[in-house]
Design a protein around this motif. Structure first.
Motif, short mmCIF file in Angstrom:
data_model
loop_
_atom_site.label_atom_id
_atom_site.label_comp_id
_atom_site.label_asym_id
_atom_site.label_seq_id
_atom_site.Cartn_x
_atom_site.Cartn_y
_atom_site.Cartn_z
N ALA A 48 6.24 44.63 14.39
CA ALA A 48 6.57 43.53 13.49
C ALA A 48 7.04 42.32 14.28
O ALA A 48 7.54 42.45 15.40
CB ALA A 48 7.67 43.95 12.50
N PHE A 60 8.42 40.70 9.56
CA PHE A 60 7.07 40.49 9.02
C PHE A 60 6.17 41.60 9.57
O PHE A 60 6.00 41.73 10.79
CB PHE A 60 6.53 39.12 9.42
N LYS A 68 1.32 37.90 11.34
CA LYS A 68 2.74 38.12 11.65
C LYS A 68 3.28 37.03 12.58
O LYS A 68 4.36 36.48 12.34
CB LYS A 68 2.93 39.50 12.30
#
Length: 256
Positions: A48, A60, A68
């Motif tokens: 992430a 994200f 991301k």
């Protein structure tokens, strides 16, 4: 670089005289030990990007190419959020779940760079070009002057946003989902497949303890799904506003 286990509490690292190569080698050792200790404590590694603000962190999550990095850069450069991580974070069990980050070299795609003038200038200065995956490498030290504050290395996890591109209207679509999604599970299991180097197994501090280890649970972490069209620069602004509204109602303390 050469590693030699000396004892269960000590590892000898032999590095070259090149400053950059030495830094990278030392960083890899420190980050590997940290990851091993987090796993030994019942934690996990999550694929992430992440940003922070007012002492809390938002991650994200999504498969490769889901946006991301672009969301992370949009929040940092346009919403004045603090930079936490570009590619992965470590999660510690607890209530709230804790986040530990070791920022690595950023790999940023052409689409993200094209949306920000400062990134275009930085990419031109470094002159590294783009690889076969359409991304260029930028070291954290090179992008540091563009960050609004010092990078955040730890804090409580306030929310998880799974992201994906589709034909959503301008501003994207943000939905609250119940419990960790399959996307989050994939981001966890994908990182769990990484092989631990042999030298780490001999260290007492990194040994996996089978008893008395708290289990990591993301059930109480607010999770959202963001769908947006590629190139939609309004979606991050709408997401920031929506997250503030929802998290203010769900969590105590300062808004993100």
């Amino acid at each position: 670089m050469r590693l030699r286990p000396v004892s269960r509490r000590r590892v000898e690292l032999v590095i070259s005289l090149d400053p950059l190569a030495s830094y990278i080698a030392l960083y890899r050792v420190v980050s590997t030990v940290l990851k091993a200790r987090v796993l030994a404590a019942g934690g996990a590694e999550l694929h992430a990007s992440a940003v922070g603000g007012h002492g809390r962190i938002v991650a994200f999550v999504g498969p490769k190419g889901a946006g991301k990095t672009s969301l992370c850069m949009d929040f940092v450069l346009s919403q004045r959020a603090a930079f936490v991580a570009n590619d992965h974070i470590l999660l510690l069990p607890g209530d709230p779940v804790g986040v530990v980050s070791l920022p690595e070299t950023l790999r940023i795609g052409q689409g993200t760079i094209s949306q920000h003038k400062v990134l275009r200038s930085l990419a031109a200065r470094t002159g590294r070009g783009f690889g076969s995956d359409g991304k260029t490498r930028i070291h954290v030290s090179e992008i540091a002057p563009l960050l609004n504050d010092r990078p955040v290395f730890s804090g409580p996890l306030a929310a998880i946003v799974t992201c994906a591109f589709d034909n959503a209207a301008q501003g994207g679509v943000l939905e609250r989902v119940s419990g960790p999604s399959a996307t989050v599970s994939d981001a966890l299991t994908g990182m769990a497949k990484h092989v631990r180097p042999a030298w780490i197994e001999g260290l007492d501090a990194c040994a996996v303890r089978r008893s008395g280890v708290a289990a990591l649970s993301l059930d109480r972490v607010p999770t959202f799904r963001l769908r947006r069209a590629k190139g939609d620069t309004y979606a991050p602004l709408r997401l920031a506003r929506s997250l503030r509204s929802v998290l203010d109602a769900d969590l105590t303390g300062e808004p993100i």
